[in-house]
Design a protein around this motif. Structure first.
Motif, PDB file in Angstrom:
ATOM      1  N   LEU A   4       0.855  -1.178   0.000  1.00 57.68           N
ATOM      2  CA  LEU A   4       0.000   0.000   0.000  1.00 57.68           C
ATOM      3  C   LEU A   4       0.889   1.226   0.000  1.00 57.68           C
ATOM      4  O   LEU A   4       1.813   1.320   0.821  1.00 57.68           O
ATOM      5  CB  LEU A   4      -0.892   0.001   1.245  1.00 57.68           C
ATOM      6  CG  LEU A   4      -1.741   1.249   1.476  1.00 57.68           C
ATOM      7  CD1 LEU A   4      -2.802   1.386   0.393  1.00 57.68           C
ATOM      8  CD2 LEU A   4      -2.385   1.197   2.853  1.00 57.68           C
ATOM      9  N   LEU A   5       0.656   2.127  -0.930  1.00 57.20           N
ATOM     10  CA  LEU A   5       1.345   3.407  -0.959  1.00 57.20           C
ATOM     11  C   LEU A   5       0.361   4.455  -0.452  1.00 57.20           C
ATOM     12  O   LEU A   5      -0.626   4.762  -1.119  1.00 57.20           O
ATOM     13  CB  LEU A   5       1.791   3.763  -2.383  1.00 57.20           C
ATOM     14  CG  LEU A   5       2.597   2.717  -3.155  1.00 57.20           C
ATOM     15  CD1 LEU A   5       2.981   3.258  -4.527  1.00 57.20           C
ATOM     16  CD2 LEU A   5       3.808   2.261  -2.381  1.00 57.20           C
ATOM     17  N   LEU A   6       0.581   4.967   0.753  1.00 56.71           N
ATOM     18  CA  LEU A   6      -0.280   5.996   1.345  1.00 56.71           C
ATOM     19  C   LEU A   6       0.302   7.357   1.001  1.00 56.71           C
ATOM     20  O   LEU A   6       1.445   7.661   1.352  1.00 56.71           O
ATOM     21  CB  LEU A   6      -0.332   5.843   2.864  1.00 56.71           C
ATOM     22  CG  LEU A   6      -1.136   4.689   3.406  1.00 56.71           C
ATOM     23  CD1 LEU A   6      -0.887   4.510   4.901  1.00 56.71           C
ATOM     24  CD2 LEU A   6      -2.612   4.932   3.157  1.00 56.71           C
ATOM     25  N   GLU A  23      -2.080  15.953 -15.017  1.00 61.46           N
ATOM     26  CA  GLU A  23      -1.444  15.110 -16.032  1.00 61.46           C
ATOM     27  C   GLU A  23      -0.326  14.240 -15.444  1.00 61.46           C
ATOM     28  O   GLU A  23      -0.048  13.151 -15.943  1.00 61.46           O
ATOM     29  CB  GLU A  23      -0.927  15.935 -17.217  1.00 61.46           C
ATOM     30  CG  GLU A  23       0.069  17.017 -16.883  1.00 61.46           C
ATOM     31  CD  GLU A  23      -0.531  18.371 -16.502  1.00 61.46           C
ATOM     32  OE1 GLU A  23       0.242  19.339 -16.459  1.00 61.46           O
ATOM     33  OE2 GLU A  23      -1.756  18.466 -16.255  1.00 61.46           O
ATOM     34  N   GLU A  24       0.313  14.711 -14.362  1.00 62.71           N
ATOM     35  CA  GLU A  24       1.329  13.884 -13.699  1.00 62.71           C
ATOM     36  C   GLU A  24       0.691  12.666 -13.040  1.00 62.71           C
ATOM     37  O   GLU A  24       1.233  11.561 -13.088  1.00 62.71           O
ATOM     38  CB  GLU A  24       2.082  14.698 -12.653  1.00 62.71           C
ATOM     39  CG  GLU A  24       2.970  15.787 -13.225  1.00 62.71           C
ATOM     40  CD  GLU A  24       3.613  16.589 -12.121  1.00 62.71           C
ATOM     41  OE1 GLU A  24       4.757  16.243 -11.747  1.00 62.71           O
ATOM     42  OE2 GLU A  24       2.976  17.543 -11.634  1.00 62.71           O
ATOM     43  N   TRP A  25      -0.459  12.895 -12.387  1.00 65.01           N
ATOM     44  CA  TRP A  25      -1.170  11.776 -11.759  1.00 65.01           C
ATOM     45  C   TRP A  25      -1.622  10.771 -12.815  1.00 65.01           C
ATOM     46  O   TRP A  25      -1.490   9.559 -12.635  1.00 65.01           O
ATOM     47  CB  TRP A  25      -2.383  12.279 -10.963  1.00 65.01           C
ATOM     48  CG  TRP A  25      -1.981  13.000  -9.717  1.00 65.01           C
ATOM     49  CD1 TRP A  25      -2.090  14.335  -9.467  1.00 65.01           C
ATOM     50  CD2 TRP A  25      -1.393  12.431  -8.556  1.00 65.01           C
ATOM     51  NE1 TRP A  25      -1.617  14.626  -8.215  1.00 65.01           N
ATOM     52  CE2 TRP A  25      -1.179  13.477  -7.626  1.00 65.01           C
ATOM     53  CE3 TRP A  25      -1.023  11.141  -8.192  1.00 65.01           C
ATOM     54  CZ2 TRP A  25      -0.616  13.276  -6.374  1.00 65.01           C
ATOM     55  CZ3 TRP A  25      -0.459  10.933  -6.935  1.00 65.01           C
ATOM     56  CH2 TRP A  25      -0.260  11.993  -6.046  1.00 65.01           C
ATOM     57  N   SER A  26      -2.133  11.275 -13.925  1.00 64.80           N
ATOM     58  CA  SER A  26      -2.581  10.380 -15.004  1.00 64.80           C
ATOM     59  C   SER A  26      -1.416   9.570 -15.553  1.00 64.80           C
ATOM     60  O   SER A  26      -1.532   8.361 -15.773  1.00 64.80           O
ATOM     61  CB  SER A  26      -3.228  11.188 -16.136  1.00 64.80           C
ATOM     62  OG  SER A  26      -4.394  11.825 -15.673  1.00 64.80           O
ATOM     63  N   ALA A  92       7.356   4.139  -5.257  1.00 61.98           N
ATOM     64  CA  ALA A  92       6.943   5.191  -4.322  1.00 61.98           C
ATOM     65  C   ALA A  92       7.705   6.488  -4.583  1.00 61.98           C
ATOM     66  O   ALA A  92       7.149   7.579  -4.479  1.00 61.98           O
ATOM     67  CB  ALA A  92       7.148   4.732  -2.879  1.00 61.98           C
ATOM     68  N   ALA A  93       8.960   6.374  -4.958  1.00 69.54           N
ATOM     69  CA  ALA A  93       9.771   7.563  -5.220  1.00 69.54           C
ATOM     70  C   ALA A  93       9.326   8.312  -6.470  1.00 69.54           C
ATOM     71  O   ALA A  93       9.714   9.459  -6.681  1.00 69.54           O
ATOM     72  CB  ALA A  93      11.246   7.163  -5.351  1.00 69.54           C
ATOM     73  N   LYS A  94       8.479   7.683  -7.286  1.00 70.76           N
ATOM     74  CA  LYS A  94       7.996   8.309  -8.526  1.00 70.76           C
ATOM     75  C   LYS A  94       6.606   8.930  -8.387  1.00 70.76           C
ATOM     76  O   LYS A  94       6.115   9.555  -9.324  1.00 70.76           O
ATOM     77  CB  LYS A  94       7.954   7.263  -9.645  1.00 70.76           C
ATOM     78  CG  LYS A  94       9.305   6.676  -9.981  1.00 70.76           C
ATOM     79  CD  LYS A  94       9.151   5.562 -10.998  1.00 70.76           C
ATOM     80  CE  LYS A  94      10.465   4.850 -11.255  1.00 70.76           C
ATOM     81  NZ  LYS A  94      10.311   3.731 -12.199  1.00 70.76           N
ATOM     82  N   ILE A 100       6.383  17.267  -2.446  1.00 74.47           N
ATOM     83  CA  ILE A 100       5.824  18.180  -1.441  1.00 74.47           C
ATOM     84  C   ILE A 100       5.235  17.448  -0.244  1.00 74.47           C
ATOM     85  O   ILE A 100       4.726  18.069   0.675  1.00 74.47           O
ATOM     86  CB  ILE A 100       4.733  19.088  -2.052  1.00 74.47           C
ATOM     87  CG1 ILE A 100       3.591  18.243  -2.608  1.00 74.47           C
ATOM     88  CG2 ILE A 100       5.325  20.026  -3.092  1.00 74.47           C
ATOM     89  CD1 ILE A 100       2.387  19.045  -3.032  1.00 74.47           C
ATOM     90  N   GLY A 101       5.298  16.132  -0.249  1.00 79.49           N
ATOM     91  CA  GLY A 101       4.712  15.364   0.835  1.00 79.49           C
ATOM     92  C   GLY A 101       5.510  14.097   1.070  1.00 79.49           C
ATOM     93  O   GLY A 101       6.734  14.098   0.977  1.00 79.49           O
ATOM     94  N   SER A 102       4.792  13.027   1.327  1.00 72.83           N
ATOM     95  CA  SER A 102       5.458  11.759   1.579  1.00 72.83           C
ATOM     96  C   SER A 102       4.603  10.610   1.077  1.00 72.83           C
ATOM     97  O   SER A 102       3.409  10.764   0.840  1.00 72.83           O
ATOM     98  CB  SER A 102       5.737  11.585   3.074  1.00 72.83           C
ATOM     99  OG  SER A 102       4.515  11.541   3.797  1.00 72.83           O
ATOM    100  N   VAL A 103       5.259   9.467   0.917  1.00 72.95           N
ATOM    101  CA  VAL A 103       4.577   8.239   0.538  1.00 72.95           C
ATOM    102  C   VAL A 103       4.993   7.179   1.546  1.00 72.95           C
ATOM    103  O   VAL A 103       6.177   6.845   1.649  1.00 72.95           O
ATOM    104  CB  VAL A 103       4.945   7.786  -0.894  1.00 72.95           C
ATOM    105  CG1 VAL A 103       4.245   6.477  -1.239  1.00 72.95           C
ATOM    106  CG2 VAL A 103       4.593   8.871  -1.904  1.00 72.95           C
ATOM    107  N   GLU A 104       4.043   6.712   2.319  1.00 79.93           N
ATOM    108  CA  GLU A 104       4.302   5.639   3.271  1.00 79.93           C
ATOM    109  C   GLU A 104       4.049   4.316   2.560  1.00 79.93           C
ATOM    110  O   GLU A 104       3.009   4.138   1.932  1.00 79.93           O
ATOM    111  CB  GLU A 104       3.374   5.784   4.477  1.00 79.93           C
ATOM    112  CG  GLU A 104       3.611   4.747   5.551  1.00 79.93           C
ATOM    113  CD  GLU A 104       2.733   4.965   6.764  1.00 79.93           C
ATOM    114  OE1 GLU A 104       2.429   3.958   7.433  1.00 79.93           O
ATOM    115  OE2 GLU A 104       2.324   6.112   7.044  1.00 79.93           O
TER     116      GLU A 104
END
Length: 125
Positions: A4-6, A23-26, A92-94, A100-104
């Motif tokens: 899970l990537l939070l 467009e980055e999310w897409s 997760a690093a991508k 601007i935040g984090s990915v757990e």
């Protein structure tokens, strides 16, 4: 193995130069799909429409807003199926919000059904 990537980050203006663009999310979601590792994922509405539920002494208690008052908000998630933690960390690093935040990153526990199937396969094998 599923992970899970939070996704969390502090609320920012869409005009902020560091804010992820739609467009980055897409593009990121498409990359996960094309790699064949995306199990599921979704963005979340803001904390202003969240409701937290607790039960204490048999009584249901409702609180408007998130569980904790924090600077960063949970904004979405992805579940990916990759061979190992290192691969999950690479993906997760991508994630667009990582600037601007984090990915757990957390391993997903196998479901009871998956555990039964795995045990049956091991016993038969």
């Amino acid at each position: 193995m599923q992970y899970l990537l939070l996704l969390t980050y502090a609320p920012v203006s869409l005009a902020d130069a560091e804010a992820p663009r739609p467009e980055e999310w897409s593009a990121y979601t498409l990359a996960l799909q094309e790699a064949g590792i995306m199990v599921s994922g979704a963005g979340l509405q803001g904390v202003d429409v969240a409701t937290t539920v607790r039960v204490r002494a048999g009584e249901r208690l409702l609180t408007d807003g998130p569980f904790a008052d924090t600077k960063e908000h949970l904004v979405g998630f992805y579940v990916i199926d990759v061979p190992d933690l290192d691969t999950a960390l690479e993906w997760a690093a991508k994630v667009p919000n990582v600037r601007i935040g984090s990915v757990e990153v957390r391993p997903v526990l196998p479901t009871a059904e998956a555990t039964r199937v795995d045990a049956a396969a091991t016993a038969a094998g």
